[in-house]
Design an enzyme around this catalytic site. Structure first.
Site, PDB file in Angstrom:
ATOM      1  N   CYS A 247     -16.126  83.096  57.936  1.00 49.83           N
ATOM      2  CA  CYS A 247     -17.263  82.207  57.710  1.00 49.83           C
ATOM      3  C   CYS A 247     -16.945  81.140  56.662  1.00 49.83           C
ATOM      4  O   CYS A 247     -16.162  80.243  56.922  1.00 49.83           O
ATOM      5  CB  CYS A 247     -18.505  83.016  57.368  1.00 49.83           C
ATOM      6  SG  CYS A 247     -20.014  82.064  57.574  1.00 49.83           S
ATOM      7  N   HIS A 331     -18.779  86.472  62.384  1.00 52.82           N
ATOM      8  CA  HIS A 331     -18.717  87.661  61.529  1.00 52.82           C
ATOM      9  C   HIS A 331     -18.221  88.896  62.279  1.00 52.82           C
ATOM     10  O   HIS A 331     -19.019  89.634  62.835  1.00 52.82           O
ATOM     11  CB  HIS A 331     -20.088  87.939  60.920  1.00 52.82           C
ATOM     12  CG  HIS A 331     -20.477  86.937  59.885  1.00 52.82           C
ATOM     13  ND1 HIS A 331     -20.201  87.100  58.551  1.00 52.82           N
ATOM     14  CD2 HIS A 331     -21.074  85.724  59.999  1.00 52.82           C
ATOM     15  CE1 HIS A 331     -20.623  86.046  57.877  1.00 52.82           C
ATOM     16  NE2 HIS A 331     -21.162  85.191  58.737  1.00 52.82           N
ATOM     17  N   GLU A 333     -17.362  91.573  61.060  1.00 51.58           N
ATOM     18  CA  GLU A 333     -17.871  92.797  60.420  1.00 51.58           C
ATOM     19  C   GLU A 333     -19.277  93.129  60.911  1.00 51.58           C
ATOM     20  O   GLU A 333     -19.802  94.195  60.608  1.00 51.58           O
ATOM     21  CB  GLU A 333     -17.863  92.644  58.902  1.00 51.58           C
ATOM     22  CG  GLU A 333     -19.047  91.884  58.287  1.00 51.58           C
ATOM     23  CD  GLU A 333     -18.940  90.359  58.439  1.00 51.58           C
ATOM     24  OE1 GLU A 333     -17.991  89.891  59.108  1.00 51.58           O
ATOM     25  OE2 GLU A 333     -19.803  89.646  57.904  1.00 51.58           O
TER      26      GLU A 333
END
Lengths: 356, 445
Positions: A247, A331, A333
């Protein structure tokens, strides 16, 4: 419930009822279209300074989980505290019910000093933001006026970054994590993969640190505010060690490499952003939360686009043509959002094992 | 054009006769498939004996045979028409069963007809419960545990492995004779002895009584790209059939972690089966933890797919047909926006609720009782309602009355306490979708 108003900089006014803390605030009004994950979003440091509009209409159904910690990190939140400036929803569900909930969303907002408005026509509001772009706005209670402000002119990263070095885990590979507002799930993903995570402040000079892989985190605001991080990254790009960015980390690496970034009209904030790995037929649904993007055209000769967005064709990641350096705009994650690109953490660890 | 160019003529198996009172979900999926073929310039041959369907109307298929969907007739049509490919997944279980028989009897091979989309072997694998459960376990996906025993002692041993509550079922009996729930060893012994009077073998199974029922609609292309178009949650707990239950899309009581755990499992399953097109995965989810079981996988478009299509505006059957002729999801356009990609997951800014036919008195009874009981079915489409953030004014007129859900039916369903739901008979979900306006028609920003 006390009434309050959401006022946009262009003069649009929405009236709603307060279900959080009762005080006036100002920030940038942005919207997120995800259908789950409000505890994660509200604690995501990338939302710092923003008044968050959730387009999904019923919010609060499953309450808020308790602040239990695991490996010195909150297990169910993405940072130490709520990060948003204010919350705007269509319909608040005060009767929450879930086995993992310990309080209602309203109680949590109250306790944390964050205002929340319900009863807003979030569809009309979102259409307005789409039309005019993300803009300053304020939540105003009667008799308590506030001024508009554009949080992107402030150094938001400095507000959310850790102020001192923190070490997590005791794994075999050492990850130096530059914290520009890191989401805890990134640290959790590294810890699952036999690493020691050394979390340092955003402006920390890490040239003297010893590590096997460098990671640049997500974070809020305009990447160009992080001049110190960009400066340190330039030095790191001259070393041959693996680098991974997510990001804001993607944007900072781009700026360090000499490329440029720009502000998107209303950003990408959702769980359903489609990206394609350039030159392949591999497509992924990703979780995103960003207002700025890399200008693909400005990438240097040594760099190439790694992923791009299938909807608006904006940059979603880049890599160095010969060195073990890559970054993504989305993202991997997740938390909240789809988990399809988690494998990128494994790819980073593979690069570390190859070079180490 | 990324599709397989050698496919020029395709046979589509329809769903056959509908019974009165049944909805036309498979007519819908077949019609969508035929439209997709037409858009590709592929000649379509439809076999469906039901004249009262949209798909047999003029201008949808190039040629129609009003014949029963059985191997005998299909083979004759194949001999006459010599199609290059056949679509099996668009006519419900009738078409699928017929396709499996055509495959097993070697008819497709003899006539060089290629099965488009999901390979038949994969479909067969999902149809055999025991084999499929074994396969799911091999990819670390949980299915309900079940042990077959022949003595009461073995049943007690099994209960110690699984813990209570349990279901005891007599094997090879009809209508659930000798079956029941037990909460402790004493009840188990009593039940087991009774069950053994019906059968020499009994099954001791874990009970999922009271678990939430959640399903996902998953799509995969030949490049292994996957999306989940929609998830749905039953208002009623497990045990009430989805067709008979109030169903809400998207799920209302799942946290992000639960939602995405089940989503990820759905993708793992569709990849492992090797489906090219659409499948439906149904879960039981423990209301007290993140524990789950996969209770069913449909390797074809199902009734839920039609609901998911209308709830989200994503043309599942249309896209599945395009994937069957060789496209990747990312190569297809979102047929609503025409500019963005079909590789996306709709983000709803509204809630869709399917309500089966219930009279006001039944709803009243349901509120008092611990769950809705509705054996009687009314005719027609039933009630279908739409609620958007508790704003009953957002729903058009034509209603037969407001039903106020008080939340007592299922306390796990917060948010409904204050929602007035206007039910309207014969109104279609498509109607509701139109009411909900434009946002979801666009991809997400």
């Amino acid at each position: 419930m006390r009434k309050a108003r959401l006022i946009l900089e262009d003069g649009t006014v929405f009236k709603g009822s307060s279900f959080g803390c009762e005080h006036s605030v100002a920030g940038e009004v942005v919207f997120n279209t995800s259908m789950t994950g409000y505890p994660e979003s509200l604690t995501d440091p990338s939302y710092r300074g923003q008044i968050l509009v959730l387009t999904y209409p019923l919010i609060g159904n499953y309450g808020v989980p308790a602040g239990i910690t695991e490996n010195d990190l909150f297990k169910f939140y993405e940072s130490e505290q709520l990060q948003i400036t204010g919350l705007i929803i269509a319909d608040y569900s005060d009767e929450y019910s879930h086995w993992n909930a310990s309080e209602s969303l309203g109680q949590w907002l109250h306790r944390s000093g964050i205002p929340g408005l319900t009863g807003i026509d979030t569809r009309a509001l979102t259409q307005r933001i789409r039309e005019r772009g993300a803009m300053p706005g304020k939540i105003e209670f009667e008799g308590e006026p506030v001024e508009f402000k554009d949080p992107n002119r402030e150094n938001l990263v400095a507000e959310v970054s850790t102020t001192q070095k923190v070490i997590y885990g005791n794994g075999s590979k050492r990850i130096l994590l530059v914290d520009c507002g890191v989401k805890y799930n990134i640290i959790r993903h590294f810890l699952k993969r036999d690493t020691t995570v050394i979390r340092v402040p955003w402006d920390h000079d890490f040239s003297q640190e010893s590590y096997d892989g460098l990671f640049i985190s997500n974070g809020p605001g305009d990447p160009k505010m992080c001049t110190d991080t960009i400066h340190h990254l330039r030095g790191a790009l001259d070393r041959d060690q693996p680098i991974f960015g997510i990001c804001l980390g993607n944007q900072l690496l781009a700026l360090a490499s000499g490329a440029d970034t720009y502000k998107l009209k209303y950003g990408h904030r959702s769980h359903n952003q489609p990206v394609l790995m350039k030159g392949t037929n591999r497509a992924f649904i990703t979780s995103q939360n960003h207002g700025y993007a890399i200008d693909d055209e400005s990438l240097g000769d040594e760099w190439e686009t790694l992923f791009f967005n299938l909807n608006d064709h904006t940059n979603e990641g880049m890599r160095h043509k010969s060195r073990p350096v890559f970054s993504v705009q989305f993202h991997p994650e997740a938390s909240s959002g789809p988990t399809d690109t988690e494998y990128l953490f494994d790819e980073f660890l593979n690069l570390i094992n190859l070079t180490g | 054009m990324k599709r397989q160019q050698k496919i020029r003529k395709v046979l589509v198996l329809g769903s056959g006769a509908l019974k009165i009172g049944e909805a036309g979900e498979f007519d819908y999926s077949g019609s969508q498939a035929l439209k997709a073929l037409r858009e590709e310039g592929i000649t379509s041959i439809l076999i469906n004996p039901n004249i009262a369907t949209v798909q047999t109307s003029e201008g949808i298929a190039d040629k129609i045979y009003f014949l029963p969907v059985t191997p005998f007739f299909v083979e004759q049509i194949i001999e006459k028409e010599r199609p290059d490919g056949i679509l099996l997944a668009f006519g419900g279980q009738t078409a699928l069963n017929c396709g499996i028989r055509l495959f097993r009897e070697g008819i497709l091979k003899t006539h060089h007809v290629e099965v488009l989309g999901t390979p038949v072997e994969a479909i067969i694998e999902t149809e055999d419960r025991e084999l499929f459960a074994k396969k799911l376990r091999s990819i670390d996906v949980k299915t309900p545990r079940s042990l077959a025993v022949t003595t009461t002692e073995e049943a007690i041993q099994a209960s110690r492995e699984m813990g209570f509550p349990l279901i005891v079922r007599a094997a090879f009996t009809l209508g659930g004779q000798g079956s029941g729930f037990c909460n402790n060893e004493e009840e188990l012994v009593k039940l087991a002895e009774k069950a053994f009077s019906y059968s020499g073998q009994i099954l001791v199974e874990e009970s999922l009584k009271g678990w939430k029922e959640v399903e996902y609609e998953v799509v995969r292309d030949r490049y292994d790209n996957c999306i989940t178009v929609c998830n749905m949650e039953n208002f009623d707990p497990l045990g009430i059939h989805t067709g008979e239950s109030i169903v809400v899309a998207p799920s209302q009581t799942l946290t992000n972690s639960e939602y995405h755990k089940l989503r990820q499992l759905s993708i793992r399953i569709i990849r492992s089966v090797g489906i090219v097109g659409e499948c439906n995965v149904q879960y039981a989810l423990d209301p007290e933890s993140e524990d789950y079981r996969v209770i069913e996988v449909n390797a074809r478009l199902s009734r839920s797919s039609a609901l998911a299509s209308k709830a989200t505006g994503y043309p599942l059957a249309f896209v599945a047909a395009k994937l069957a002729v060789g496209y990747g999801l990312h190569e297809l356009k979102n047929s609503i926006t025409k500019s963005t990609t079909a590789f996306f997951e709709p983000a709803l800014d509204y809630i869709v609720c399917k309500i089966p036919p219930l009279g006001p008195e039944q709803i009243h009874r349901g509120v008092k009782g611990d769950r809705l009981q509705h054996e009687e079915r009314g005719g027609g489409d039933g009630y279908r309602a739409h609620l958007r953030g508790g704003d009953p004014e957002g729903v058009a007129d034509g209603g037969t009355g407001d039903a106020r859900f008080c939340g007592e039916q299922r306390p796990r369903f917060p948010g409904y306490r204050n929602c007035a739901v206007r039910t309207h008979r014969h109104a279609d979900l498509l109607h509701c979708q139109r009411l909900s306006g434009g946002l979801h028609h666009r991809p997400d920003p």
